[in-house]
Design a protein around this motif. Sequence first.
Motif, PDB file in Angstrom:
ATOM      1  N   THR A   1       2.643 -37.906 -12.972  1.00 50.86           N
ATOM      2  CA  THR A   1       3.434 -38.440 -14.119  1.00 50.86           C
ATOM      3  C   THR A   1       3.230 -37.606 -15.341  1.00 50.86           C
ATOM      4  OG1 THR A   1       2.038 -40.176 -14.614  1.00 50.86           O
ATOM      5  CG2 THR A   1       3.694 -40.589 -13.106  1.00 50.86           C
ATOM      6  N   TYR A   2       4.536 -37.364 -15.907  1.00 44.01           N
ATOM      7  CA  TYR A   2       4.131 -36.670 -17.388  1.00 44.01           C
ATOM      8  C   TYR A   2       4.827 -37.387 -18.623  1.00 44.01           C
ATOM      9  CZ  TYR A   2       2.983 -33.111 -14.039  1.00 44.01           C
ATOM     10  OH  TYR A   2       2.249 -32.311 -13.016  1.00 44.01           O
ATOM     11  N   ASP A   3       4.260 -37.127 -19.675  1.00 43.01           N
ATOM     12  CA  ASP A   3       4.667 -37.605 -21.000  1.00 43.01           C
ATOM     13  C   ASP A   3       6.062 -37.183 -21.202  1.00 43.01           C
ATOM     14  OD1 ASP A   3       2.636 -39.386 -21.478  1.00 43.01           O
ATOM     15  OD2 ASP A   3       1.440 -37.487 -21.969  1.00 43.01           O
ATOM     16  N   ALA A   4       6.216 -35.488 -20.815  1.00 41.92           N
ATOM     17  CA  ALA A   4       7.352 -34.924 -21.253  1.00 41.92           C
ATOM     18  C   ALA A   4       8.002 -33.877 -20.167  1.00 41.92           C
ATOM     19  CB  ALA A   4       7.391 -34.177 -22.460  1.00 41.92           C
ATOM     20  N   ILE A   5       9.004 -33.575 -19.937  1.00 42.45           N
ATOM     21  CA  ILE A   5       9.363 -32.323 -19.078  1.00 42.45           C
ATOM     22  C   ILE A   5      10.501 -31.410 -20.014  1.00 42.45           C
ATOM     23  CG2 ILE A   5      10.680 -31.892 -17.066  1.00 42.45           C
ATOM     24  CD1 ILE A   5      10.007 -34.722 -15.955  1.00 42.45           C
ATOM     25  N   ALA A   6      10.106 -30.280 -19.820  1.00 40.95           N
ATOM     26  CA  ALA A   6      10.983 -29.175 -20.334  1.00 40.95           C
ATOM     27  C   ALA A   6      11.399 -28.274 -19.272  1.00 40.95           C
ATOM     28  CB  ALA A   6      10.012 -28.261 -21.401  1.00 40.95           C
ATOM     29  N   SER A   7      12.736 -27.784 -19.298  1.00 40.78           N
ATOM     30  CA  SER A   7      13.386 -27.119 -18.283  1.00 40.78           C
ATOM     31  C   SER A   7      14.500 -26.319 -18.967  1.00 40.78           C
ATOM     32  CB  SER A   7      14.014 -27.772 -17.080  1.00 40.78           C
ATOM     33  OG  SER A   7      14.511 -26.946 -16.022  1.00 40.78           O
ATOM     34  N   VAL A   8      14.389 -24.836 -19.094  1.00 41.93           N
ATOM     35  CA  VAL A   8      15.033 -23.946 -19.892  1.00 41.93           C
ATOM     36  C   VAL A   8      15.984 -22.962 -18.701  1.00 41.93           C
ATOM     37  CG1 VAL A   8      15.247 -22.118 -21.581  1.00 41.93           C
ATOM     38  CG2 VAL A   8      13.804 -24.083 -21.901  1.00 41.93           C
ATOM     39  N   GLU A   9      17.121 -23.487 -18.476  1.00 41.29           N
ATOM     40  CA  GLU A   9      18.015 -22.470 -17.750  1.00 41.29           C
ATOM     41  C   GLU A   9      17.498 -22.373 -16.343  1.00 41.29           C
ATOM     42  OE1 GLU A   9      19.787 -19.137 -19.903  1.00 41.29           O
ATOM     43  OE2 GLU A   9      19.886 -20.124 -21.660  1.00 41.29           O
ATOM     44  N   MET A  10      17.106 -23.393 -15.945  1.00 42.20           N
ATOM     45  CA  MET A  10      16.579 -23.266 -14.355  1.00 42.20           C
ATOM     46  C   MET A  10      17.562 -24.122 -13.553  1.00 42.20           C
ATOM     47  SD  MET A  10      15.281 -25.630 -12.139  1.00 42.20           S
ATOM     48  CE  MET A  10      14.781 -25.492 -10.449  1.00 42.20           C
ATOM     49  N   ILE A  11      18.227 -25.034 -14.230  1.00 45.15           N
ATOM     50  CA  ILE A  11      19.240 -25.877 -13.250  1.00 45.15           C
ATOM     51  C   ILE A  11      20.218 -25.123 -12.707  1.00 45.15           C
ATOM     52  CG2 ILE A  11      20.616 -26.609 -15.389  1.00 45.15           C
ATOM     53  CD1 ILE A  11      20.397 -29.312 -14.208  1.00 45.15           C
ATOM     54  N   GLU A  12      20.711 -23.933 -13.359  1.00 45.08           N
ATOM     55  CA  GLU A  12      21.736 -23.266 -12.821  1.00 45.08           C
ATOM     56  C   GLU A  12      21.563 -22.637 -11.518  1.00 45.08           C
ATOM     57  OE1 GLU A  12      21.476 -23.311 -17.175  1.00 45.08           O
ATOM     58  OE2 GLU A  12      20.296 -22.570 -15.456  1.00 45.08           O
ATOM     59  N   ALA A  13      20.204 -22.775 -11.140  1.00 44.87           N
ATOM     60  CA  ALA A  13      19.815 -22.351  -9.643  1.00 44.87           C
ATOM     61  C   ALA A  13      19.603 -23.444  -8.801  1.00 44.87           C
ATOM     62  CB  ALA A  13      18.507 -21.286  -9.800  1.00 44.87           C
TER      63      ALA A  13
ATOM     64  N   ALA B   1      14.310 -36.284  -9.780  1.00 44.62           N
ATOM     65  CA  ALA B   1      12.897 -35.797  -9.920  1.00 44.62           C
ATOM     66  C   ALA B   1      12.423 -35.777 -11.537  1.00 44.62           C
ATOM     67  CB  ALA B   1      12.569 -34.212  -9.510  1.00 44.62           C
ATOM     68  N   LEU B   2      13.339 -35.686 -12.339  1.00 44.93           N
ATOM     69  CA  LEU B   2      13.074 -35.672 -13.778  1.00 44.93           C
ATOM     70  C   LEU B   2      12.884 -37.292 -13.870  1.00 44.93           C
ATOM     71  CD1 LEU B   2      15.728 -33.848 -15.561  1.00 44.93           C
ATOM     72  CD2 LEU B   2      13.537 -33.058 -14.620  1.00 44.93           C
ATOM     73  N   GLU B   3      13.363 -38.007 -13.212  1.00 43.76           N
ATOM     74  CA  GLU B   3      13.294 -39.576 -13.552  1.00 43.76           C
ATOM     75  C   GLU B   3      11.956 -39.979 -13.046  1.00 43.76           C
ATOM     76  OE1 GLU B   3      15.556 -43.764 -13.083  1.00 43.76           O
ATOM     77  OE2 GLU B   3      16.238 -42.011 -11.935  1.00 43.76           O
ATOM     78  N   ARG B   4      11.684 -39.653 -11.773  1.00 42.48           N
ATOM     79  CA  ARG B   4      10.361 -39.849 -11.029  1.00 42.48           C
ATOM     80  C   ARG B   4       9.409 -39.606 -11.718  1.00 42.48           C
ATOM     81  NH1 ARG B   4       8.059 -36.624  -7.461  1.00 42.48           N
ATOM     82  NH2 ARG B   4       9.463 -35.301  -6.894  1.00 42.48           N
ATOM     83  N   LEU B   5       9.187 -38.251 -12.245  1.00 42.96           N
ATOM     84  CA  LEU B   5       8.062 -37.542 -12.825  1.00 42.96           C
ATOM     85  C   LEU B   5       7.700 -38.083 -14.163  1.00 42.96           C
ATOM     86  CD1 LEU B   5       8.620 -34.198 -11.270  1.00 42.96           C
ATOM     87  CD2 LEU B   5       6.844 -35.746 -10.353  1.00 42.96           C
ATOM     88  N   LEU B   6       8.625 -38.614 -14.827  1.00 39.63           N
ATOM     89  CA  LEU B   6       8.451 -38.922 -16.407  1.00 39.63           C
ATOM     90  C   LEU B   6       7.944 -40.411 -16.537  1.00 39.63           C
ATOM     91  CD1 LEU B   6       9.285 -37.329 -18.827  1.00 39.63           C
ATOM     92  CD2 LEU B   6      11.529 -38.460 -19.044  1.00 39.63           C
ATOM     93  N   VAL B   7       7.165 -40.668 -17.520  1.00 40.61           N
ATOM     94  CA  VAL B   7       6.695 -41.908 -17.783  1.00 40.61           C
ATOM     95  C   VAL B   7       7.679 -42.620 -18.477  1.00 40.61           C
ATOM     96  CG1 VAL B   7       4.237 -41.288 -17.678  1.00 40.61           C
ATOM     97  CG2 VAL B   7       5.477 -41.396 -19.723  1.00 40.61           C
ATOM     98  N   PRO B   8       7.694 -44.024 -18.334  1.00 42.55           N
ATOM     99  CA  PRO B   8       8.521 -44.901 -19.497  1.00 42.55           C
ATOM    100  C   PRO B   8       8.137 -44.461 -20.633  1.00 42.55           C
ATOM    101  CG  PRO B   8       7.682 -46.212 -17.474  1.00 42.55           C
ATOM    102  CD  PRO B   8       6.611 -44.805 -17.436  1.00 42.55           C
ATOM    103  N   GLY B   9       9.405 -44.370 -21.444  1.00 50.31           N
ATOM    104  CA  GLY B   9       9.285 -43.726 -22.878  1.00 50.31           C
ATOM    105  C   GLY B   9       9.320 -42.083 -22.925  1.00 50.31           C
ATOM    106  N   GLY B  10       9.066 -41.620 -21.666  1.00 52.49           N
ATOM    107  CA  GLY B  10       9.053 -40.044 -21.666  1.00 52.49           C
ATOM    108  C   GLY B  10      10.212 -39.472 -22.098  1.00 52.49           C
ATOM    109  N   ARG B  11      10.304 -38.202 -22.376  1.00 52.33           N
ATOM    110  CA  ARG B  11      11.177 -37.443 -22.853  1.00 52.33           C
ATOM    111  C   ARG B  11      11.503 -36.222 -22.084  1.00 52.33           C
ATOM    112  NH1 ARG B  11      10.757 -37.457 -29.390  1.00 52.33           N
ATOM    113  NH2 ARG B  11      12.761 -36.148 -29.302  1.00 52.33           N
TER     114      ARG B  11
END
Length: 386
Positions: free
Chosen positions: A237-249, A261-271
């Motif tokens: 679990t993570y406080d934050a997730i960043a993803s730059v122009e990867m979703i196109e792939a 996966a974003l929702e699963r890996l992010l803690v409540p209140g995470g961004r």
Amino acid sequence: MTVLRARIAESLFRNAVRALPVRVTLPGGVRWGAGGSNSPVMRIVRPDEFFRKLGADAKIGFGESYMAGDWNSGHLADVLTPFAKRMATLIPKPLQVFRHMVERRQPSDERNTVDGARNNIHRHYDLSNDLFANFLDETMTYSAAWFAPGVTDLAEAQRRKIDGILDYAGVRAGTRLLEIGTGWGELAIRAARRGAHVTSLTISAEQKALADKRIAQAGVSHLAKVELKDYRDATGTYDAIASVEMIEAVGREYWPTYFGALERLLVPGGRVGLQAITMPHDRLLATSESYTWIHKYVFPGGQLLSVPAIESNSRLPIVARRSLGQDYARTLKHWHQRFTANWDTIAEFGFDAQFKRMWEFYLGYCEAGFRSGYLDVWQLGFEKAR
């Protein structure tokens, strides 16, 4: 059939350029288009070959004919921009119903399964780190920059873009940050310099090797690590997730998996800070299964989203957004200029003249897409409820 399709292609092309502000020249002094003396010029030097390729498969043949030298332009993005502005209407509407009869669909072996995604990424991102180093800036950032008013330096604009994503994700000292799509490590480095603990995922062995080296040289190896791992295999679990122009792939069938996966890996209140290239939603619906020149030669398995598609696939609400579409056009112009200026060095790595024309068309095609507004790129901030 080949001759007939070439004749139909010639008729449709001539009709399409009739109202475009370009000048199309053919051998013998023939001229088409509505452009005046200051308009960009498209020179068709081998019309039989050009229309044969266009008739065989318009979405692929147009680019292949440029690669083959059937047509030229001294200002490629200038010529392609008027086409991009009228992308939805280049073919008369009554004929668009026949699209499914002539367009190819994306091949099944380019689906973004775990193994398929690795193969697709390998075909582009593992071409050569030296190739990318010779047209990117010193940050080795391969995505849209964000230029401040009056700023022309690409590296400065790239750092501003990264800071914008990190701000959207709320990254600060002590933040546990997951990056999906490492690139060559610049975001991980900048996040670590904020004091964040960074786990960065990539499925490109070439990118991981250089990112590891750059992270070590920056002196932040104790804060940032790169893992050769698919986002679907991420744990923790993570406080934050960043993803730059990867979703196109990711591919359309895996969008729910990605956002899950974003929702699963992010803690409540995470961004989350996400940067995504987009197209108009109606064009997404019309073309999502089409197999294009970009798929065949540059990004196999790729699929752009629209903002509505992002909103409908994500259970995390968007809380902040900014458009960088015109910044991307400027970024691509920088890349094109650097690629051309450094071509002699790039050729020494084993790339031939056809690759040069392919890359020129790719960069000019994309610049035209953003200049015209047909394409956009968004920085989006998401937040998970506490």
